[in-house]
Each structure stands twice: as C-alpha cells, then as structure tokens.
Design a protein around this motif. Sequence first.
Motif, PDB file in Angstrom:
ATOM      1  N   ARG A   1       0.861  -1.190   0.000  1.00 26.23           N
ATOM      2  CA  ARG A   1       0.000   0.000   0.000  1.00 26.23           C
ATOM      3  C   ARG A   1       0.892   1.232   0.000  1.00 26.23           C
ATOM      4  N   ILE A   2       0.648   2.141  -0.941  1.00 26.11           N
ATOM      5  CA  ILE A   2       1.449   3.362  -1.048  1.00 26.11           C
ATOM      6  C   ILE A   2       0.526   4.563  -0.881  1.00 26.11           C
ATOM      7  N   GLU A   3       0.864   5.415   0.069  1.00 30.04           N
ATOM      8  CA  GLU A   3       0.118   6.654   0.294  1.00 30.04           C
ATOM      9  C   GLU A   3       1.072   7.833   0.229  1.00 30.04           C
ATOM     10  N   THR A   4       0.627   8.912  -0.340  1.00 30.43           N
ATOM     11  CA  THR A   4       1.413  10.137  -0.321  1.00 30.43           C
ATOM     12  C   THR A   4       0.674  11.165   0.531  1.00 30.43           C
ATOM     13  N   LEU A   5       1.435  11.885   1.321  1.00 31.53           N
ATOM     14  CA  LEU A   5       0.878  12.906   2.199  1.00 31.53           C
ATOM     15  C   LEU A   5       1.664  14.196   2.039  1.00 31.53           C
ATOM     16  N   PRO A   6       0.998  15.335   2.051  1.00 32.09           N
ATOM     17  CA  PRO A   6       1.723  16.599   1.940  1.00 32.09           C
ATOM     18  C   PRO A   6       2.497  16.897   3.223  1.00 32.09           C
ATOM     19  N   LEU A   7       3.671  17.499   3.070  1.00 32.52           N
ATOM     20  CA  LEU A   7       4.484  17.914   4.206  1.00 32.52           C
ATOM     21  C   LEU A   7       4.729  19.414   4.127  1.00 32.52           C
ATOM     22  N   ALA A   8       4.840  20.047   5.282  1.00 31.14           N
ATOM     23  CA  ALA A   8       5.108  21.480   5.322  1.00 31.14           C
ATOM     24  C   ALA A   8       6.543  21.779   4.892  1.00 31.14           C
ATOM     25  N   ALA A   9       7.465  20.843   5.177  1.00 23.33           N
ATOM     26  CA  ALA A   9       8.869  21.027   4.824  1.00 23.33           C
ATOM     27  C   ALA A   9       9.473  19.668   4.482  1.00 23.33           C
ATOM     28  N   ALA A  10      10.560  19.693   3.733  1.00 24.54           N
ATOM     29  CA  ALA A  10      11.250  18.455   3.377  1.00 24.54           C
ATOM     30  C   ALA A  10      11.806  17.792   4.638  1.00 24.54           C
ATOM     31  N   PRO A  11      11.721  16.470   4.735  1.00 23.29           N
ATOM     32  CA  PRO A  11      12.237  15.787   5.921  1.00 23.29           C
ATOM     33  C   PRO A  11      13.761  15.800   5.966  1.00 23.29           C
ATOM     34  N   ASP A  12      14.307  15.788   7.172  1.00 23.46           N
ATOM     35  CA  ASP A  12      15.753  15.627   7.353  1.00 23.46           C
ATOM     36  C   ASP A  12      15.962  14.443   8.298  1.00 23.46           C
ATOM     37  N   GLY A  13      17.192  14.084   8.550  1.00 20.83           N
ATOM     38  CA  GLY A  13      17.490  12.917   9.377  1.00 20.83           C
ATOM     39  C   GLY A  13      16.836  12.972  10.744  1.00 20.83           C
ATOM     40  N   ALA A  14      16.890  14.128  11.392  1.00 20.85           N
ATOM     41  CA  ALA A  14      16.333  14.263  12.738  1.00 20.85           C
ATOM     42  C   ALA A  14      14.816  14.113  12.743  1.00 20.85           C
ATOM     43  N   SER A  15      14.150  14.722  11.768  1.00 24.83           N
ATOM     44  CA  SER A  15      12.683  14.626  11.737  1.00 24.83           C
ATOM     45  C   SER A  15      12.228  13.210  11.397  1.00 24.83           C
TER      46      SER A  15
ATOM     47  N   ARG B   1      13.868  10.397  12.167  1.00 22.91           N
ATOM     48  CA  ARG B   1      14.062   9.578  13.363  1.00 22.91           C
ATOM     49  C   ARG B   1      12.990   9.859  14.410  1.00 22.91           C
ATOM     50  N   SER B   2      12.646  11.118  14.624  1.00 17.15           N
ATOM     51  CA  SER B   2      11.706  11.449  15.690  1.00 17.15           C
ATOM     52  C   SER B   2      10.252  11.156  15.324  1.00 17.15           C
ATOM     53  N   GLN B   3       9.910  11.198  14.052  1.00 16.16           N
ATOM     54  CA  GLN B   3       8.513  10.993  13.654  1.00 16.16           C
ATOM     55  C   GLN B   3       8.297   9.646  12.973  1.00 16.16           C
ATOM     56  N   ASP B   4       8.924   9.440  11.835  1.00 13.48           N
ATOM     57  CA  ASP B   4       8.662   8.247  11.037  1.00 13.48           C
ATOM     58  C   ASP B   4       9.167   6.972  11.708  1.00 13.48           C
ATOM     59  N   VAL B   5      10.418   6.978  12.153  1.00 11.20           N
ATOM     60  CA  VAL B   5      10.973   5.778  12.781  1.00 11.20           C
ATOM     61  C   VAL B   5      10.220   5.458  14.060  1.00 11.20           C
ATOM     62  N   ALA B   6       9.900   6.474  14.847  1.00 12.93           N
ATOM     63  CA  ALA B   6       9.157   6.254  16.086  1.00 12.93           C
ATOM     64  C   ALA B   6       7.817   5.582  15.798  1.00 12.93           C
ATOM     65  N   GLN B   7       7.155   5.981  14.735  1.00 16.05           N
ATOM     66  CA  GLN B   7       5.867   5.399  14.364  1.00 16.05           C
ATOM     67  C   GLN B   7       6.035   3.962  13.857  1.00 16.05           C
ATOM     68  N   LEU B   8       7.089   3.713  13.089  1.00 12.32           N
ATOM     69  CA  LEU B   8       7.301   2.390  12.494  1.00 12.32           C
ATOM     70  C   LEU B   8       7.805   1.346  13.491  1.00 12.32           C
ATOM     71  N   GLN B   9       8.431   1.766  14.577  1.00 16.39           N
ATOM     72  CA  GLN B   9       9.014   0.813  15.514  1.00 16.39           C
ATOM     73  C   GLN B   9       7.992  -0.131  16.128  1.00 16.39           C
ATOM     74  N   GLY B  10       6.745   0.241  16.138  1.00 14.73           N
ATOM     75  CA  GLY B  10       5.707  -0.647  16.665  1.00 14.73           C
ATOM     76  C   GLY B  10       5.177  -1.625  15.627  1.00 14.73           C
TER      77      GLY B  10
END
Length: 74
Positions: free
Chosen positions: A41-55, A57-66
């Motif tokens: 399943r592929i979803e695209t979502l708008p972002l306010a700014a381009a992601p960087d390594g810190a964002s 790790r803090s958002q995407d990885v934190a969500q995926l770890q479960g």
Amino acid sequence: NQVFVPVRPAGAPFSVAVPQGWVQSSDGVATVFTDKFNSVRIETLPLAAAPDGASVRSQDVAQLQGSPGFVLGG
C-alpha cells in the motif's frame, strides 16, 4: 526470474517498480498492489517542509518501531 515494471501512481511525483502481474487498485488516497496473499500500500501525504534525518528519526521511525517485522538499518 521476476520481471518488475515501473508504475507511477496517479498524481504521484515518483514511480515504483512492481512485480509484473500484480493487480493495481485504489483505496481512497492510497494505491494498492496485490498478488495472492501479498500486498503493498502506497500513500502520499503533503508535508510542510522536506524531511531531514532528525525529523525522520523522531517521527517516522518512532511510528514504524511498533510495526511487526520492522528493523532499523544503518
């Protein structure tokens, strides 16, 4: 040998390589590819700014770890 074909989901600024023969369908804002008991399943979502390594790790990885089977690589 498996053949992969490039597919560009409707309105997406990218393409993905999908195994030939997988069925493509839409599920709301998502594009879904299915074959027998497997699906992607592929979803695209708008972002306010381009992601960087810190964002990431803090958002995407934190969500995926479960998620079952998620392993963070190097």
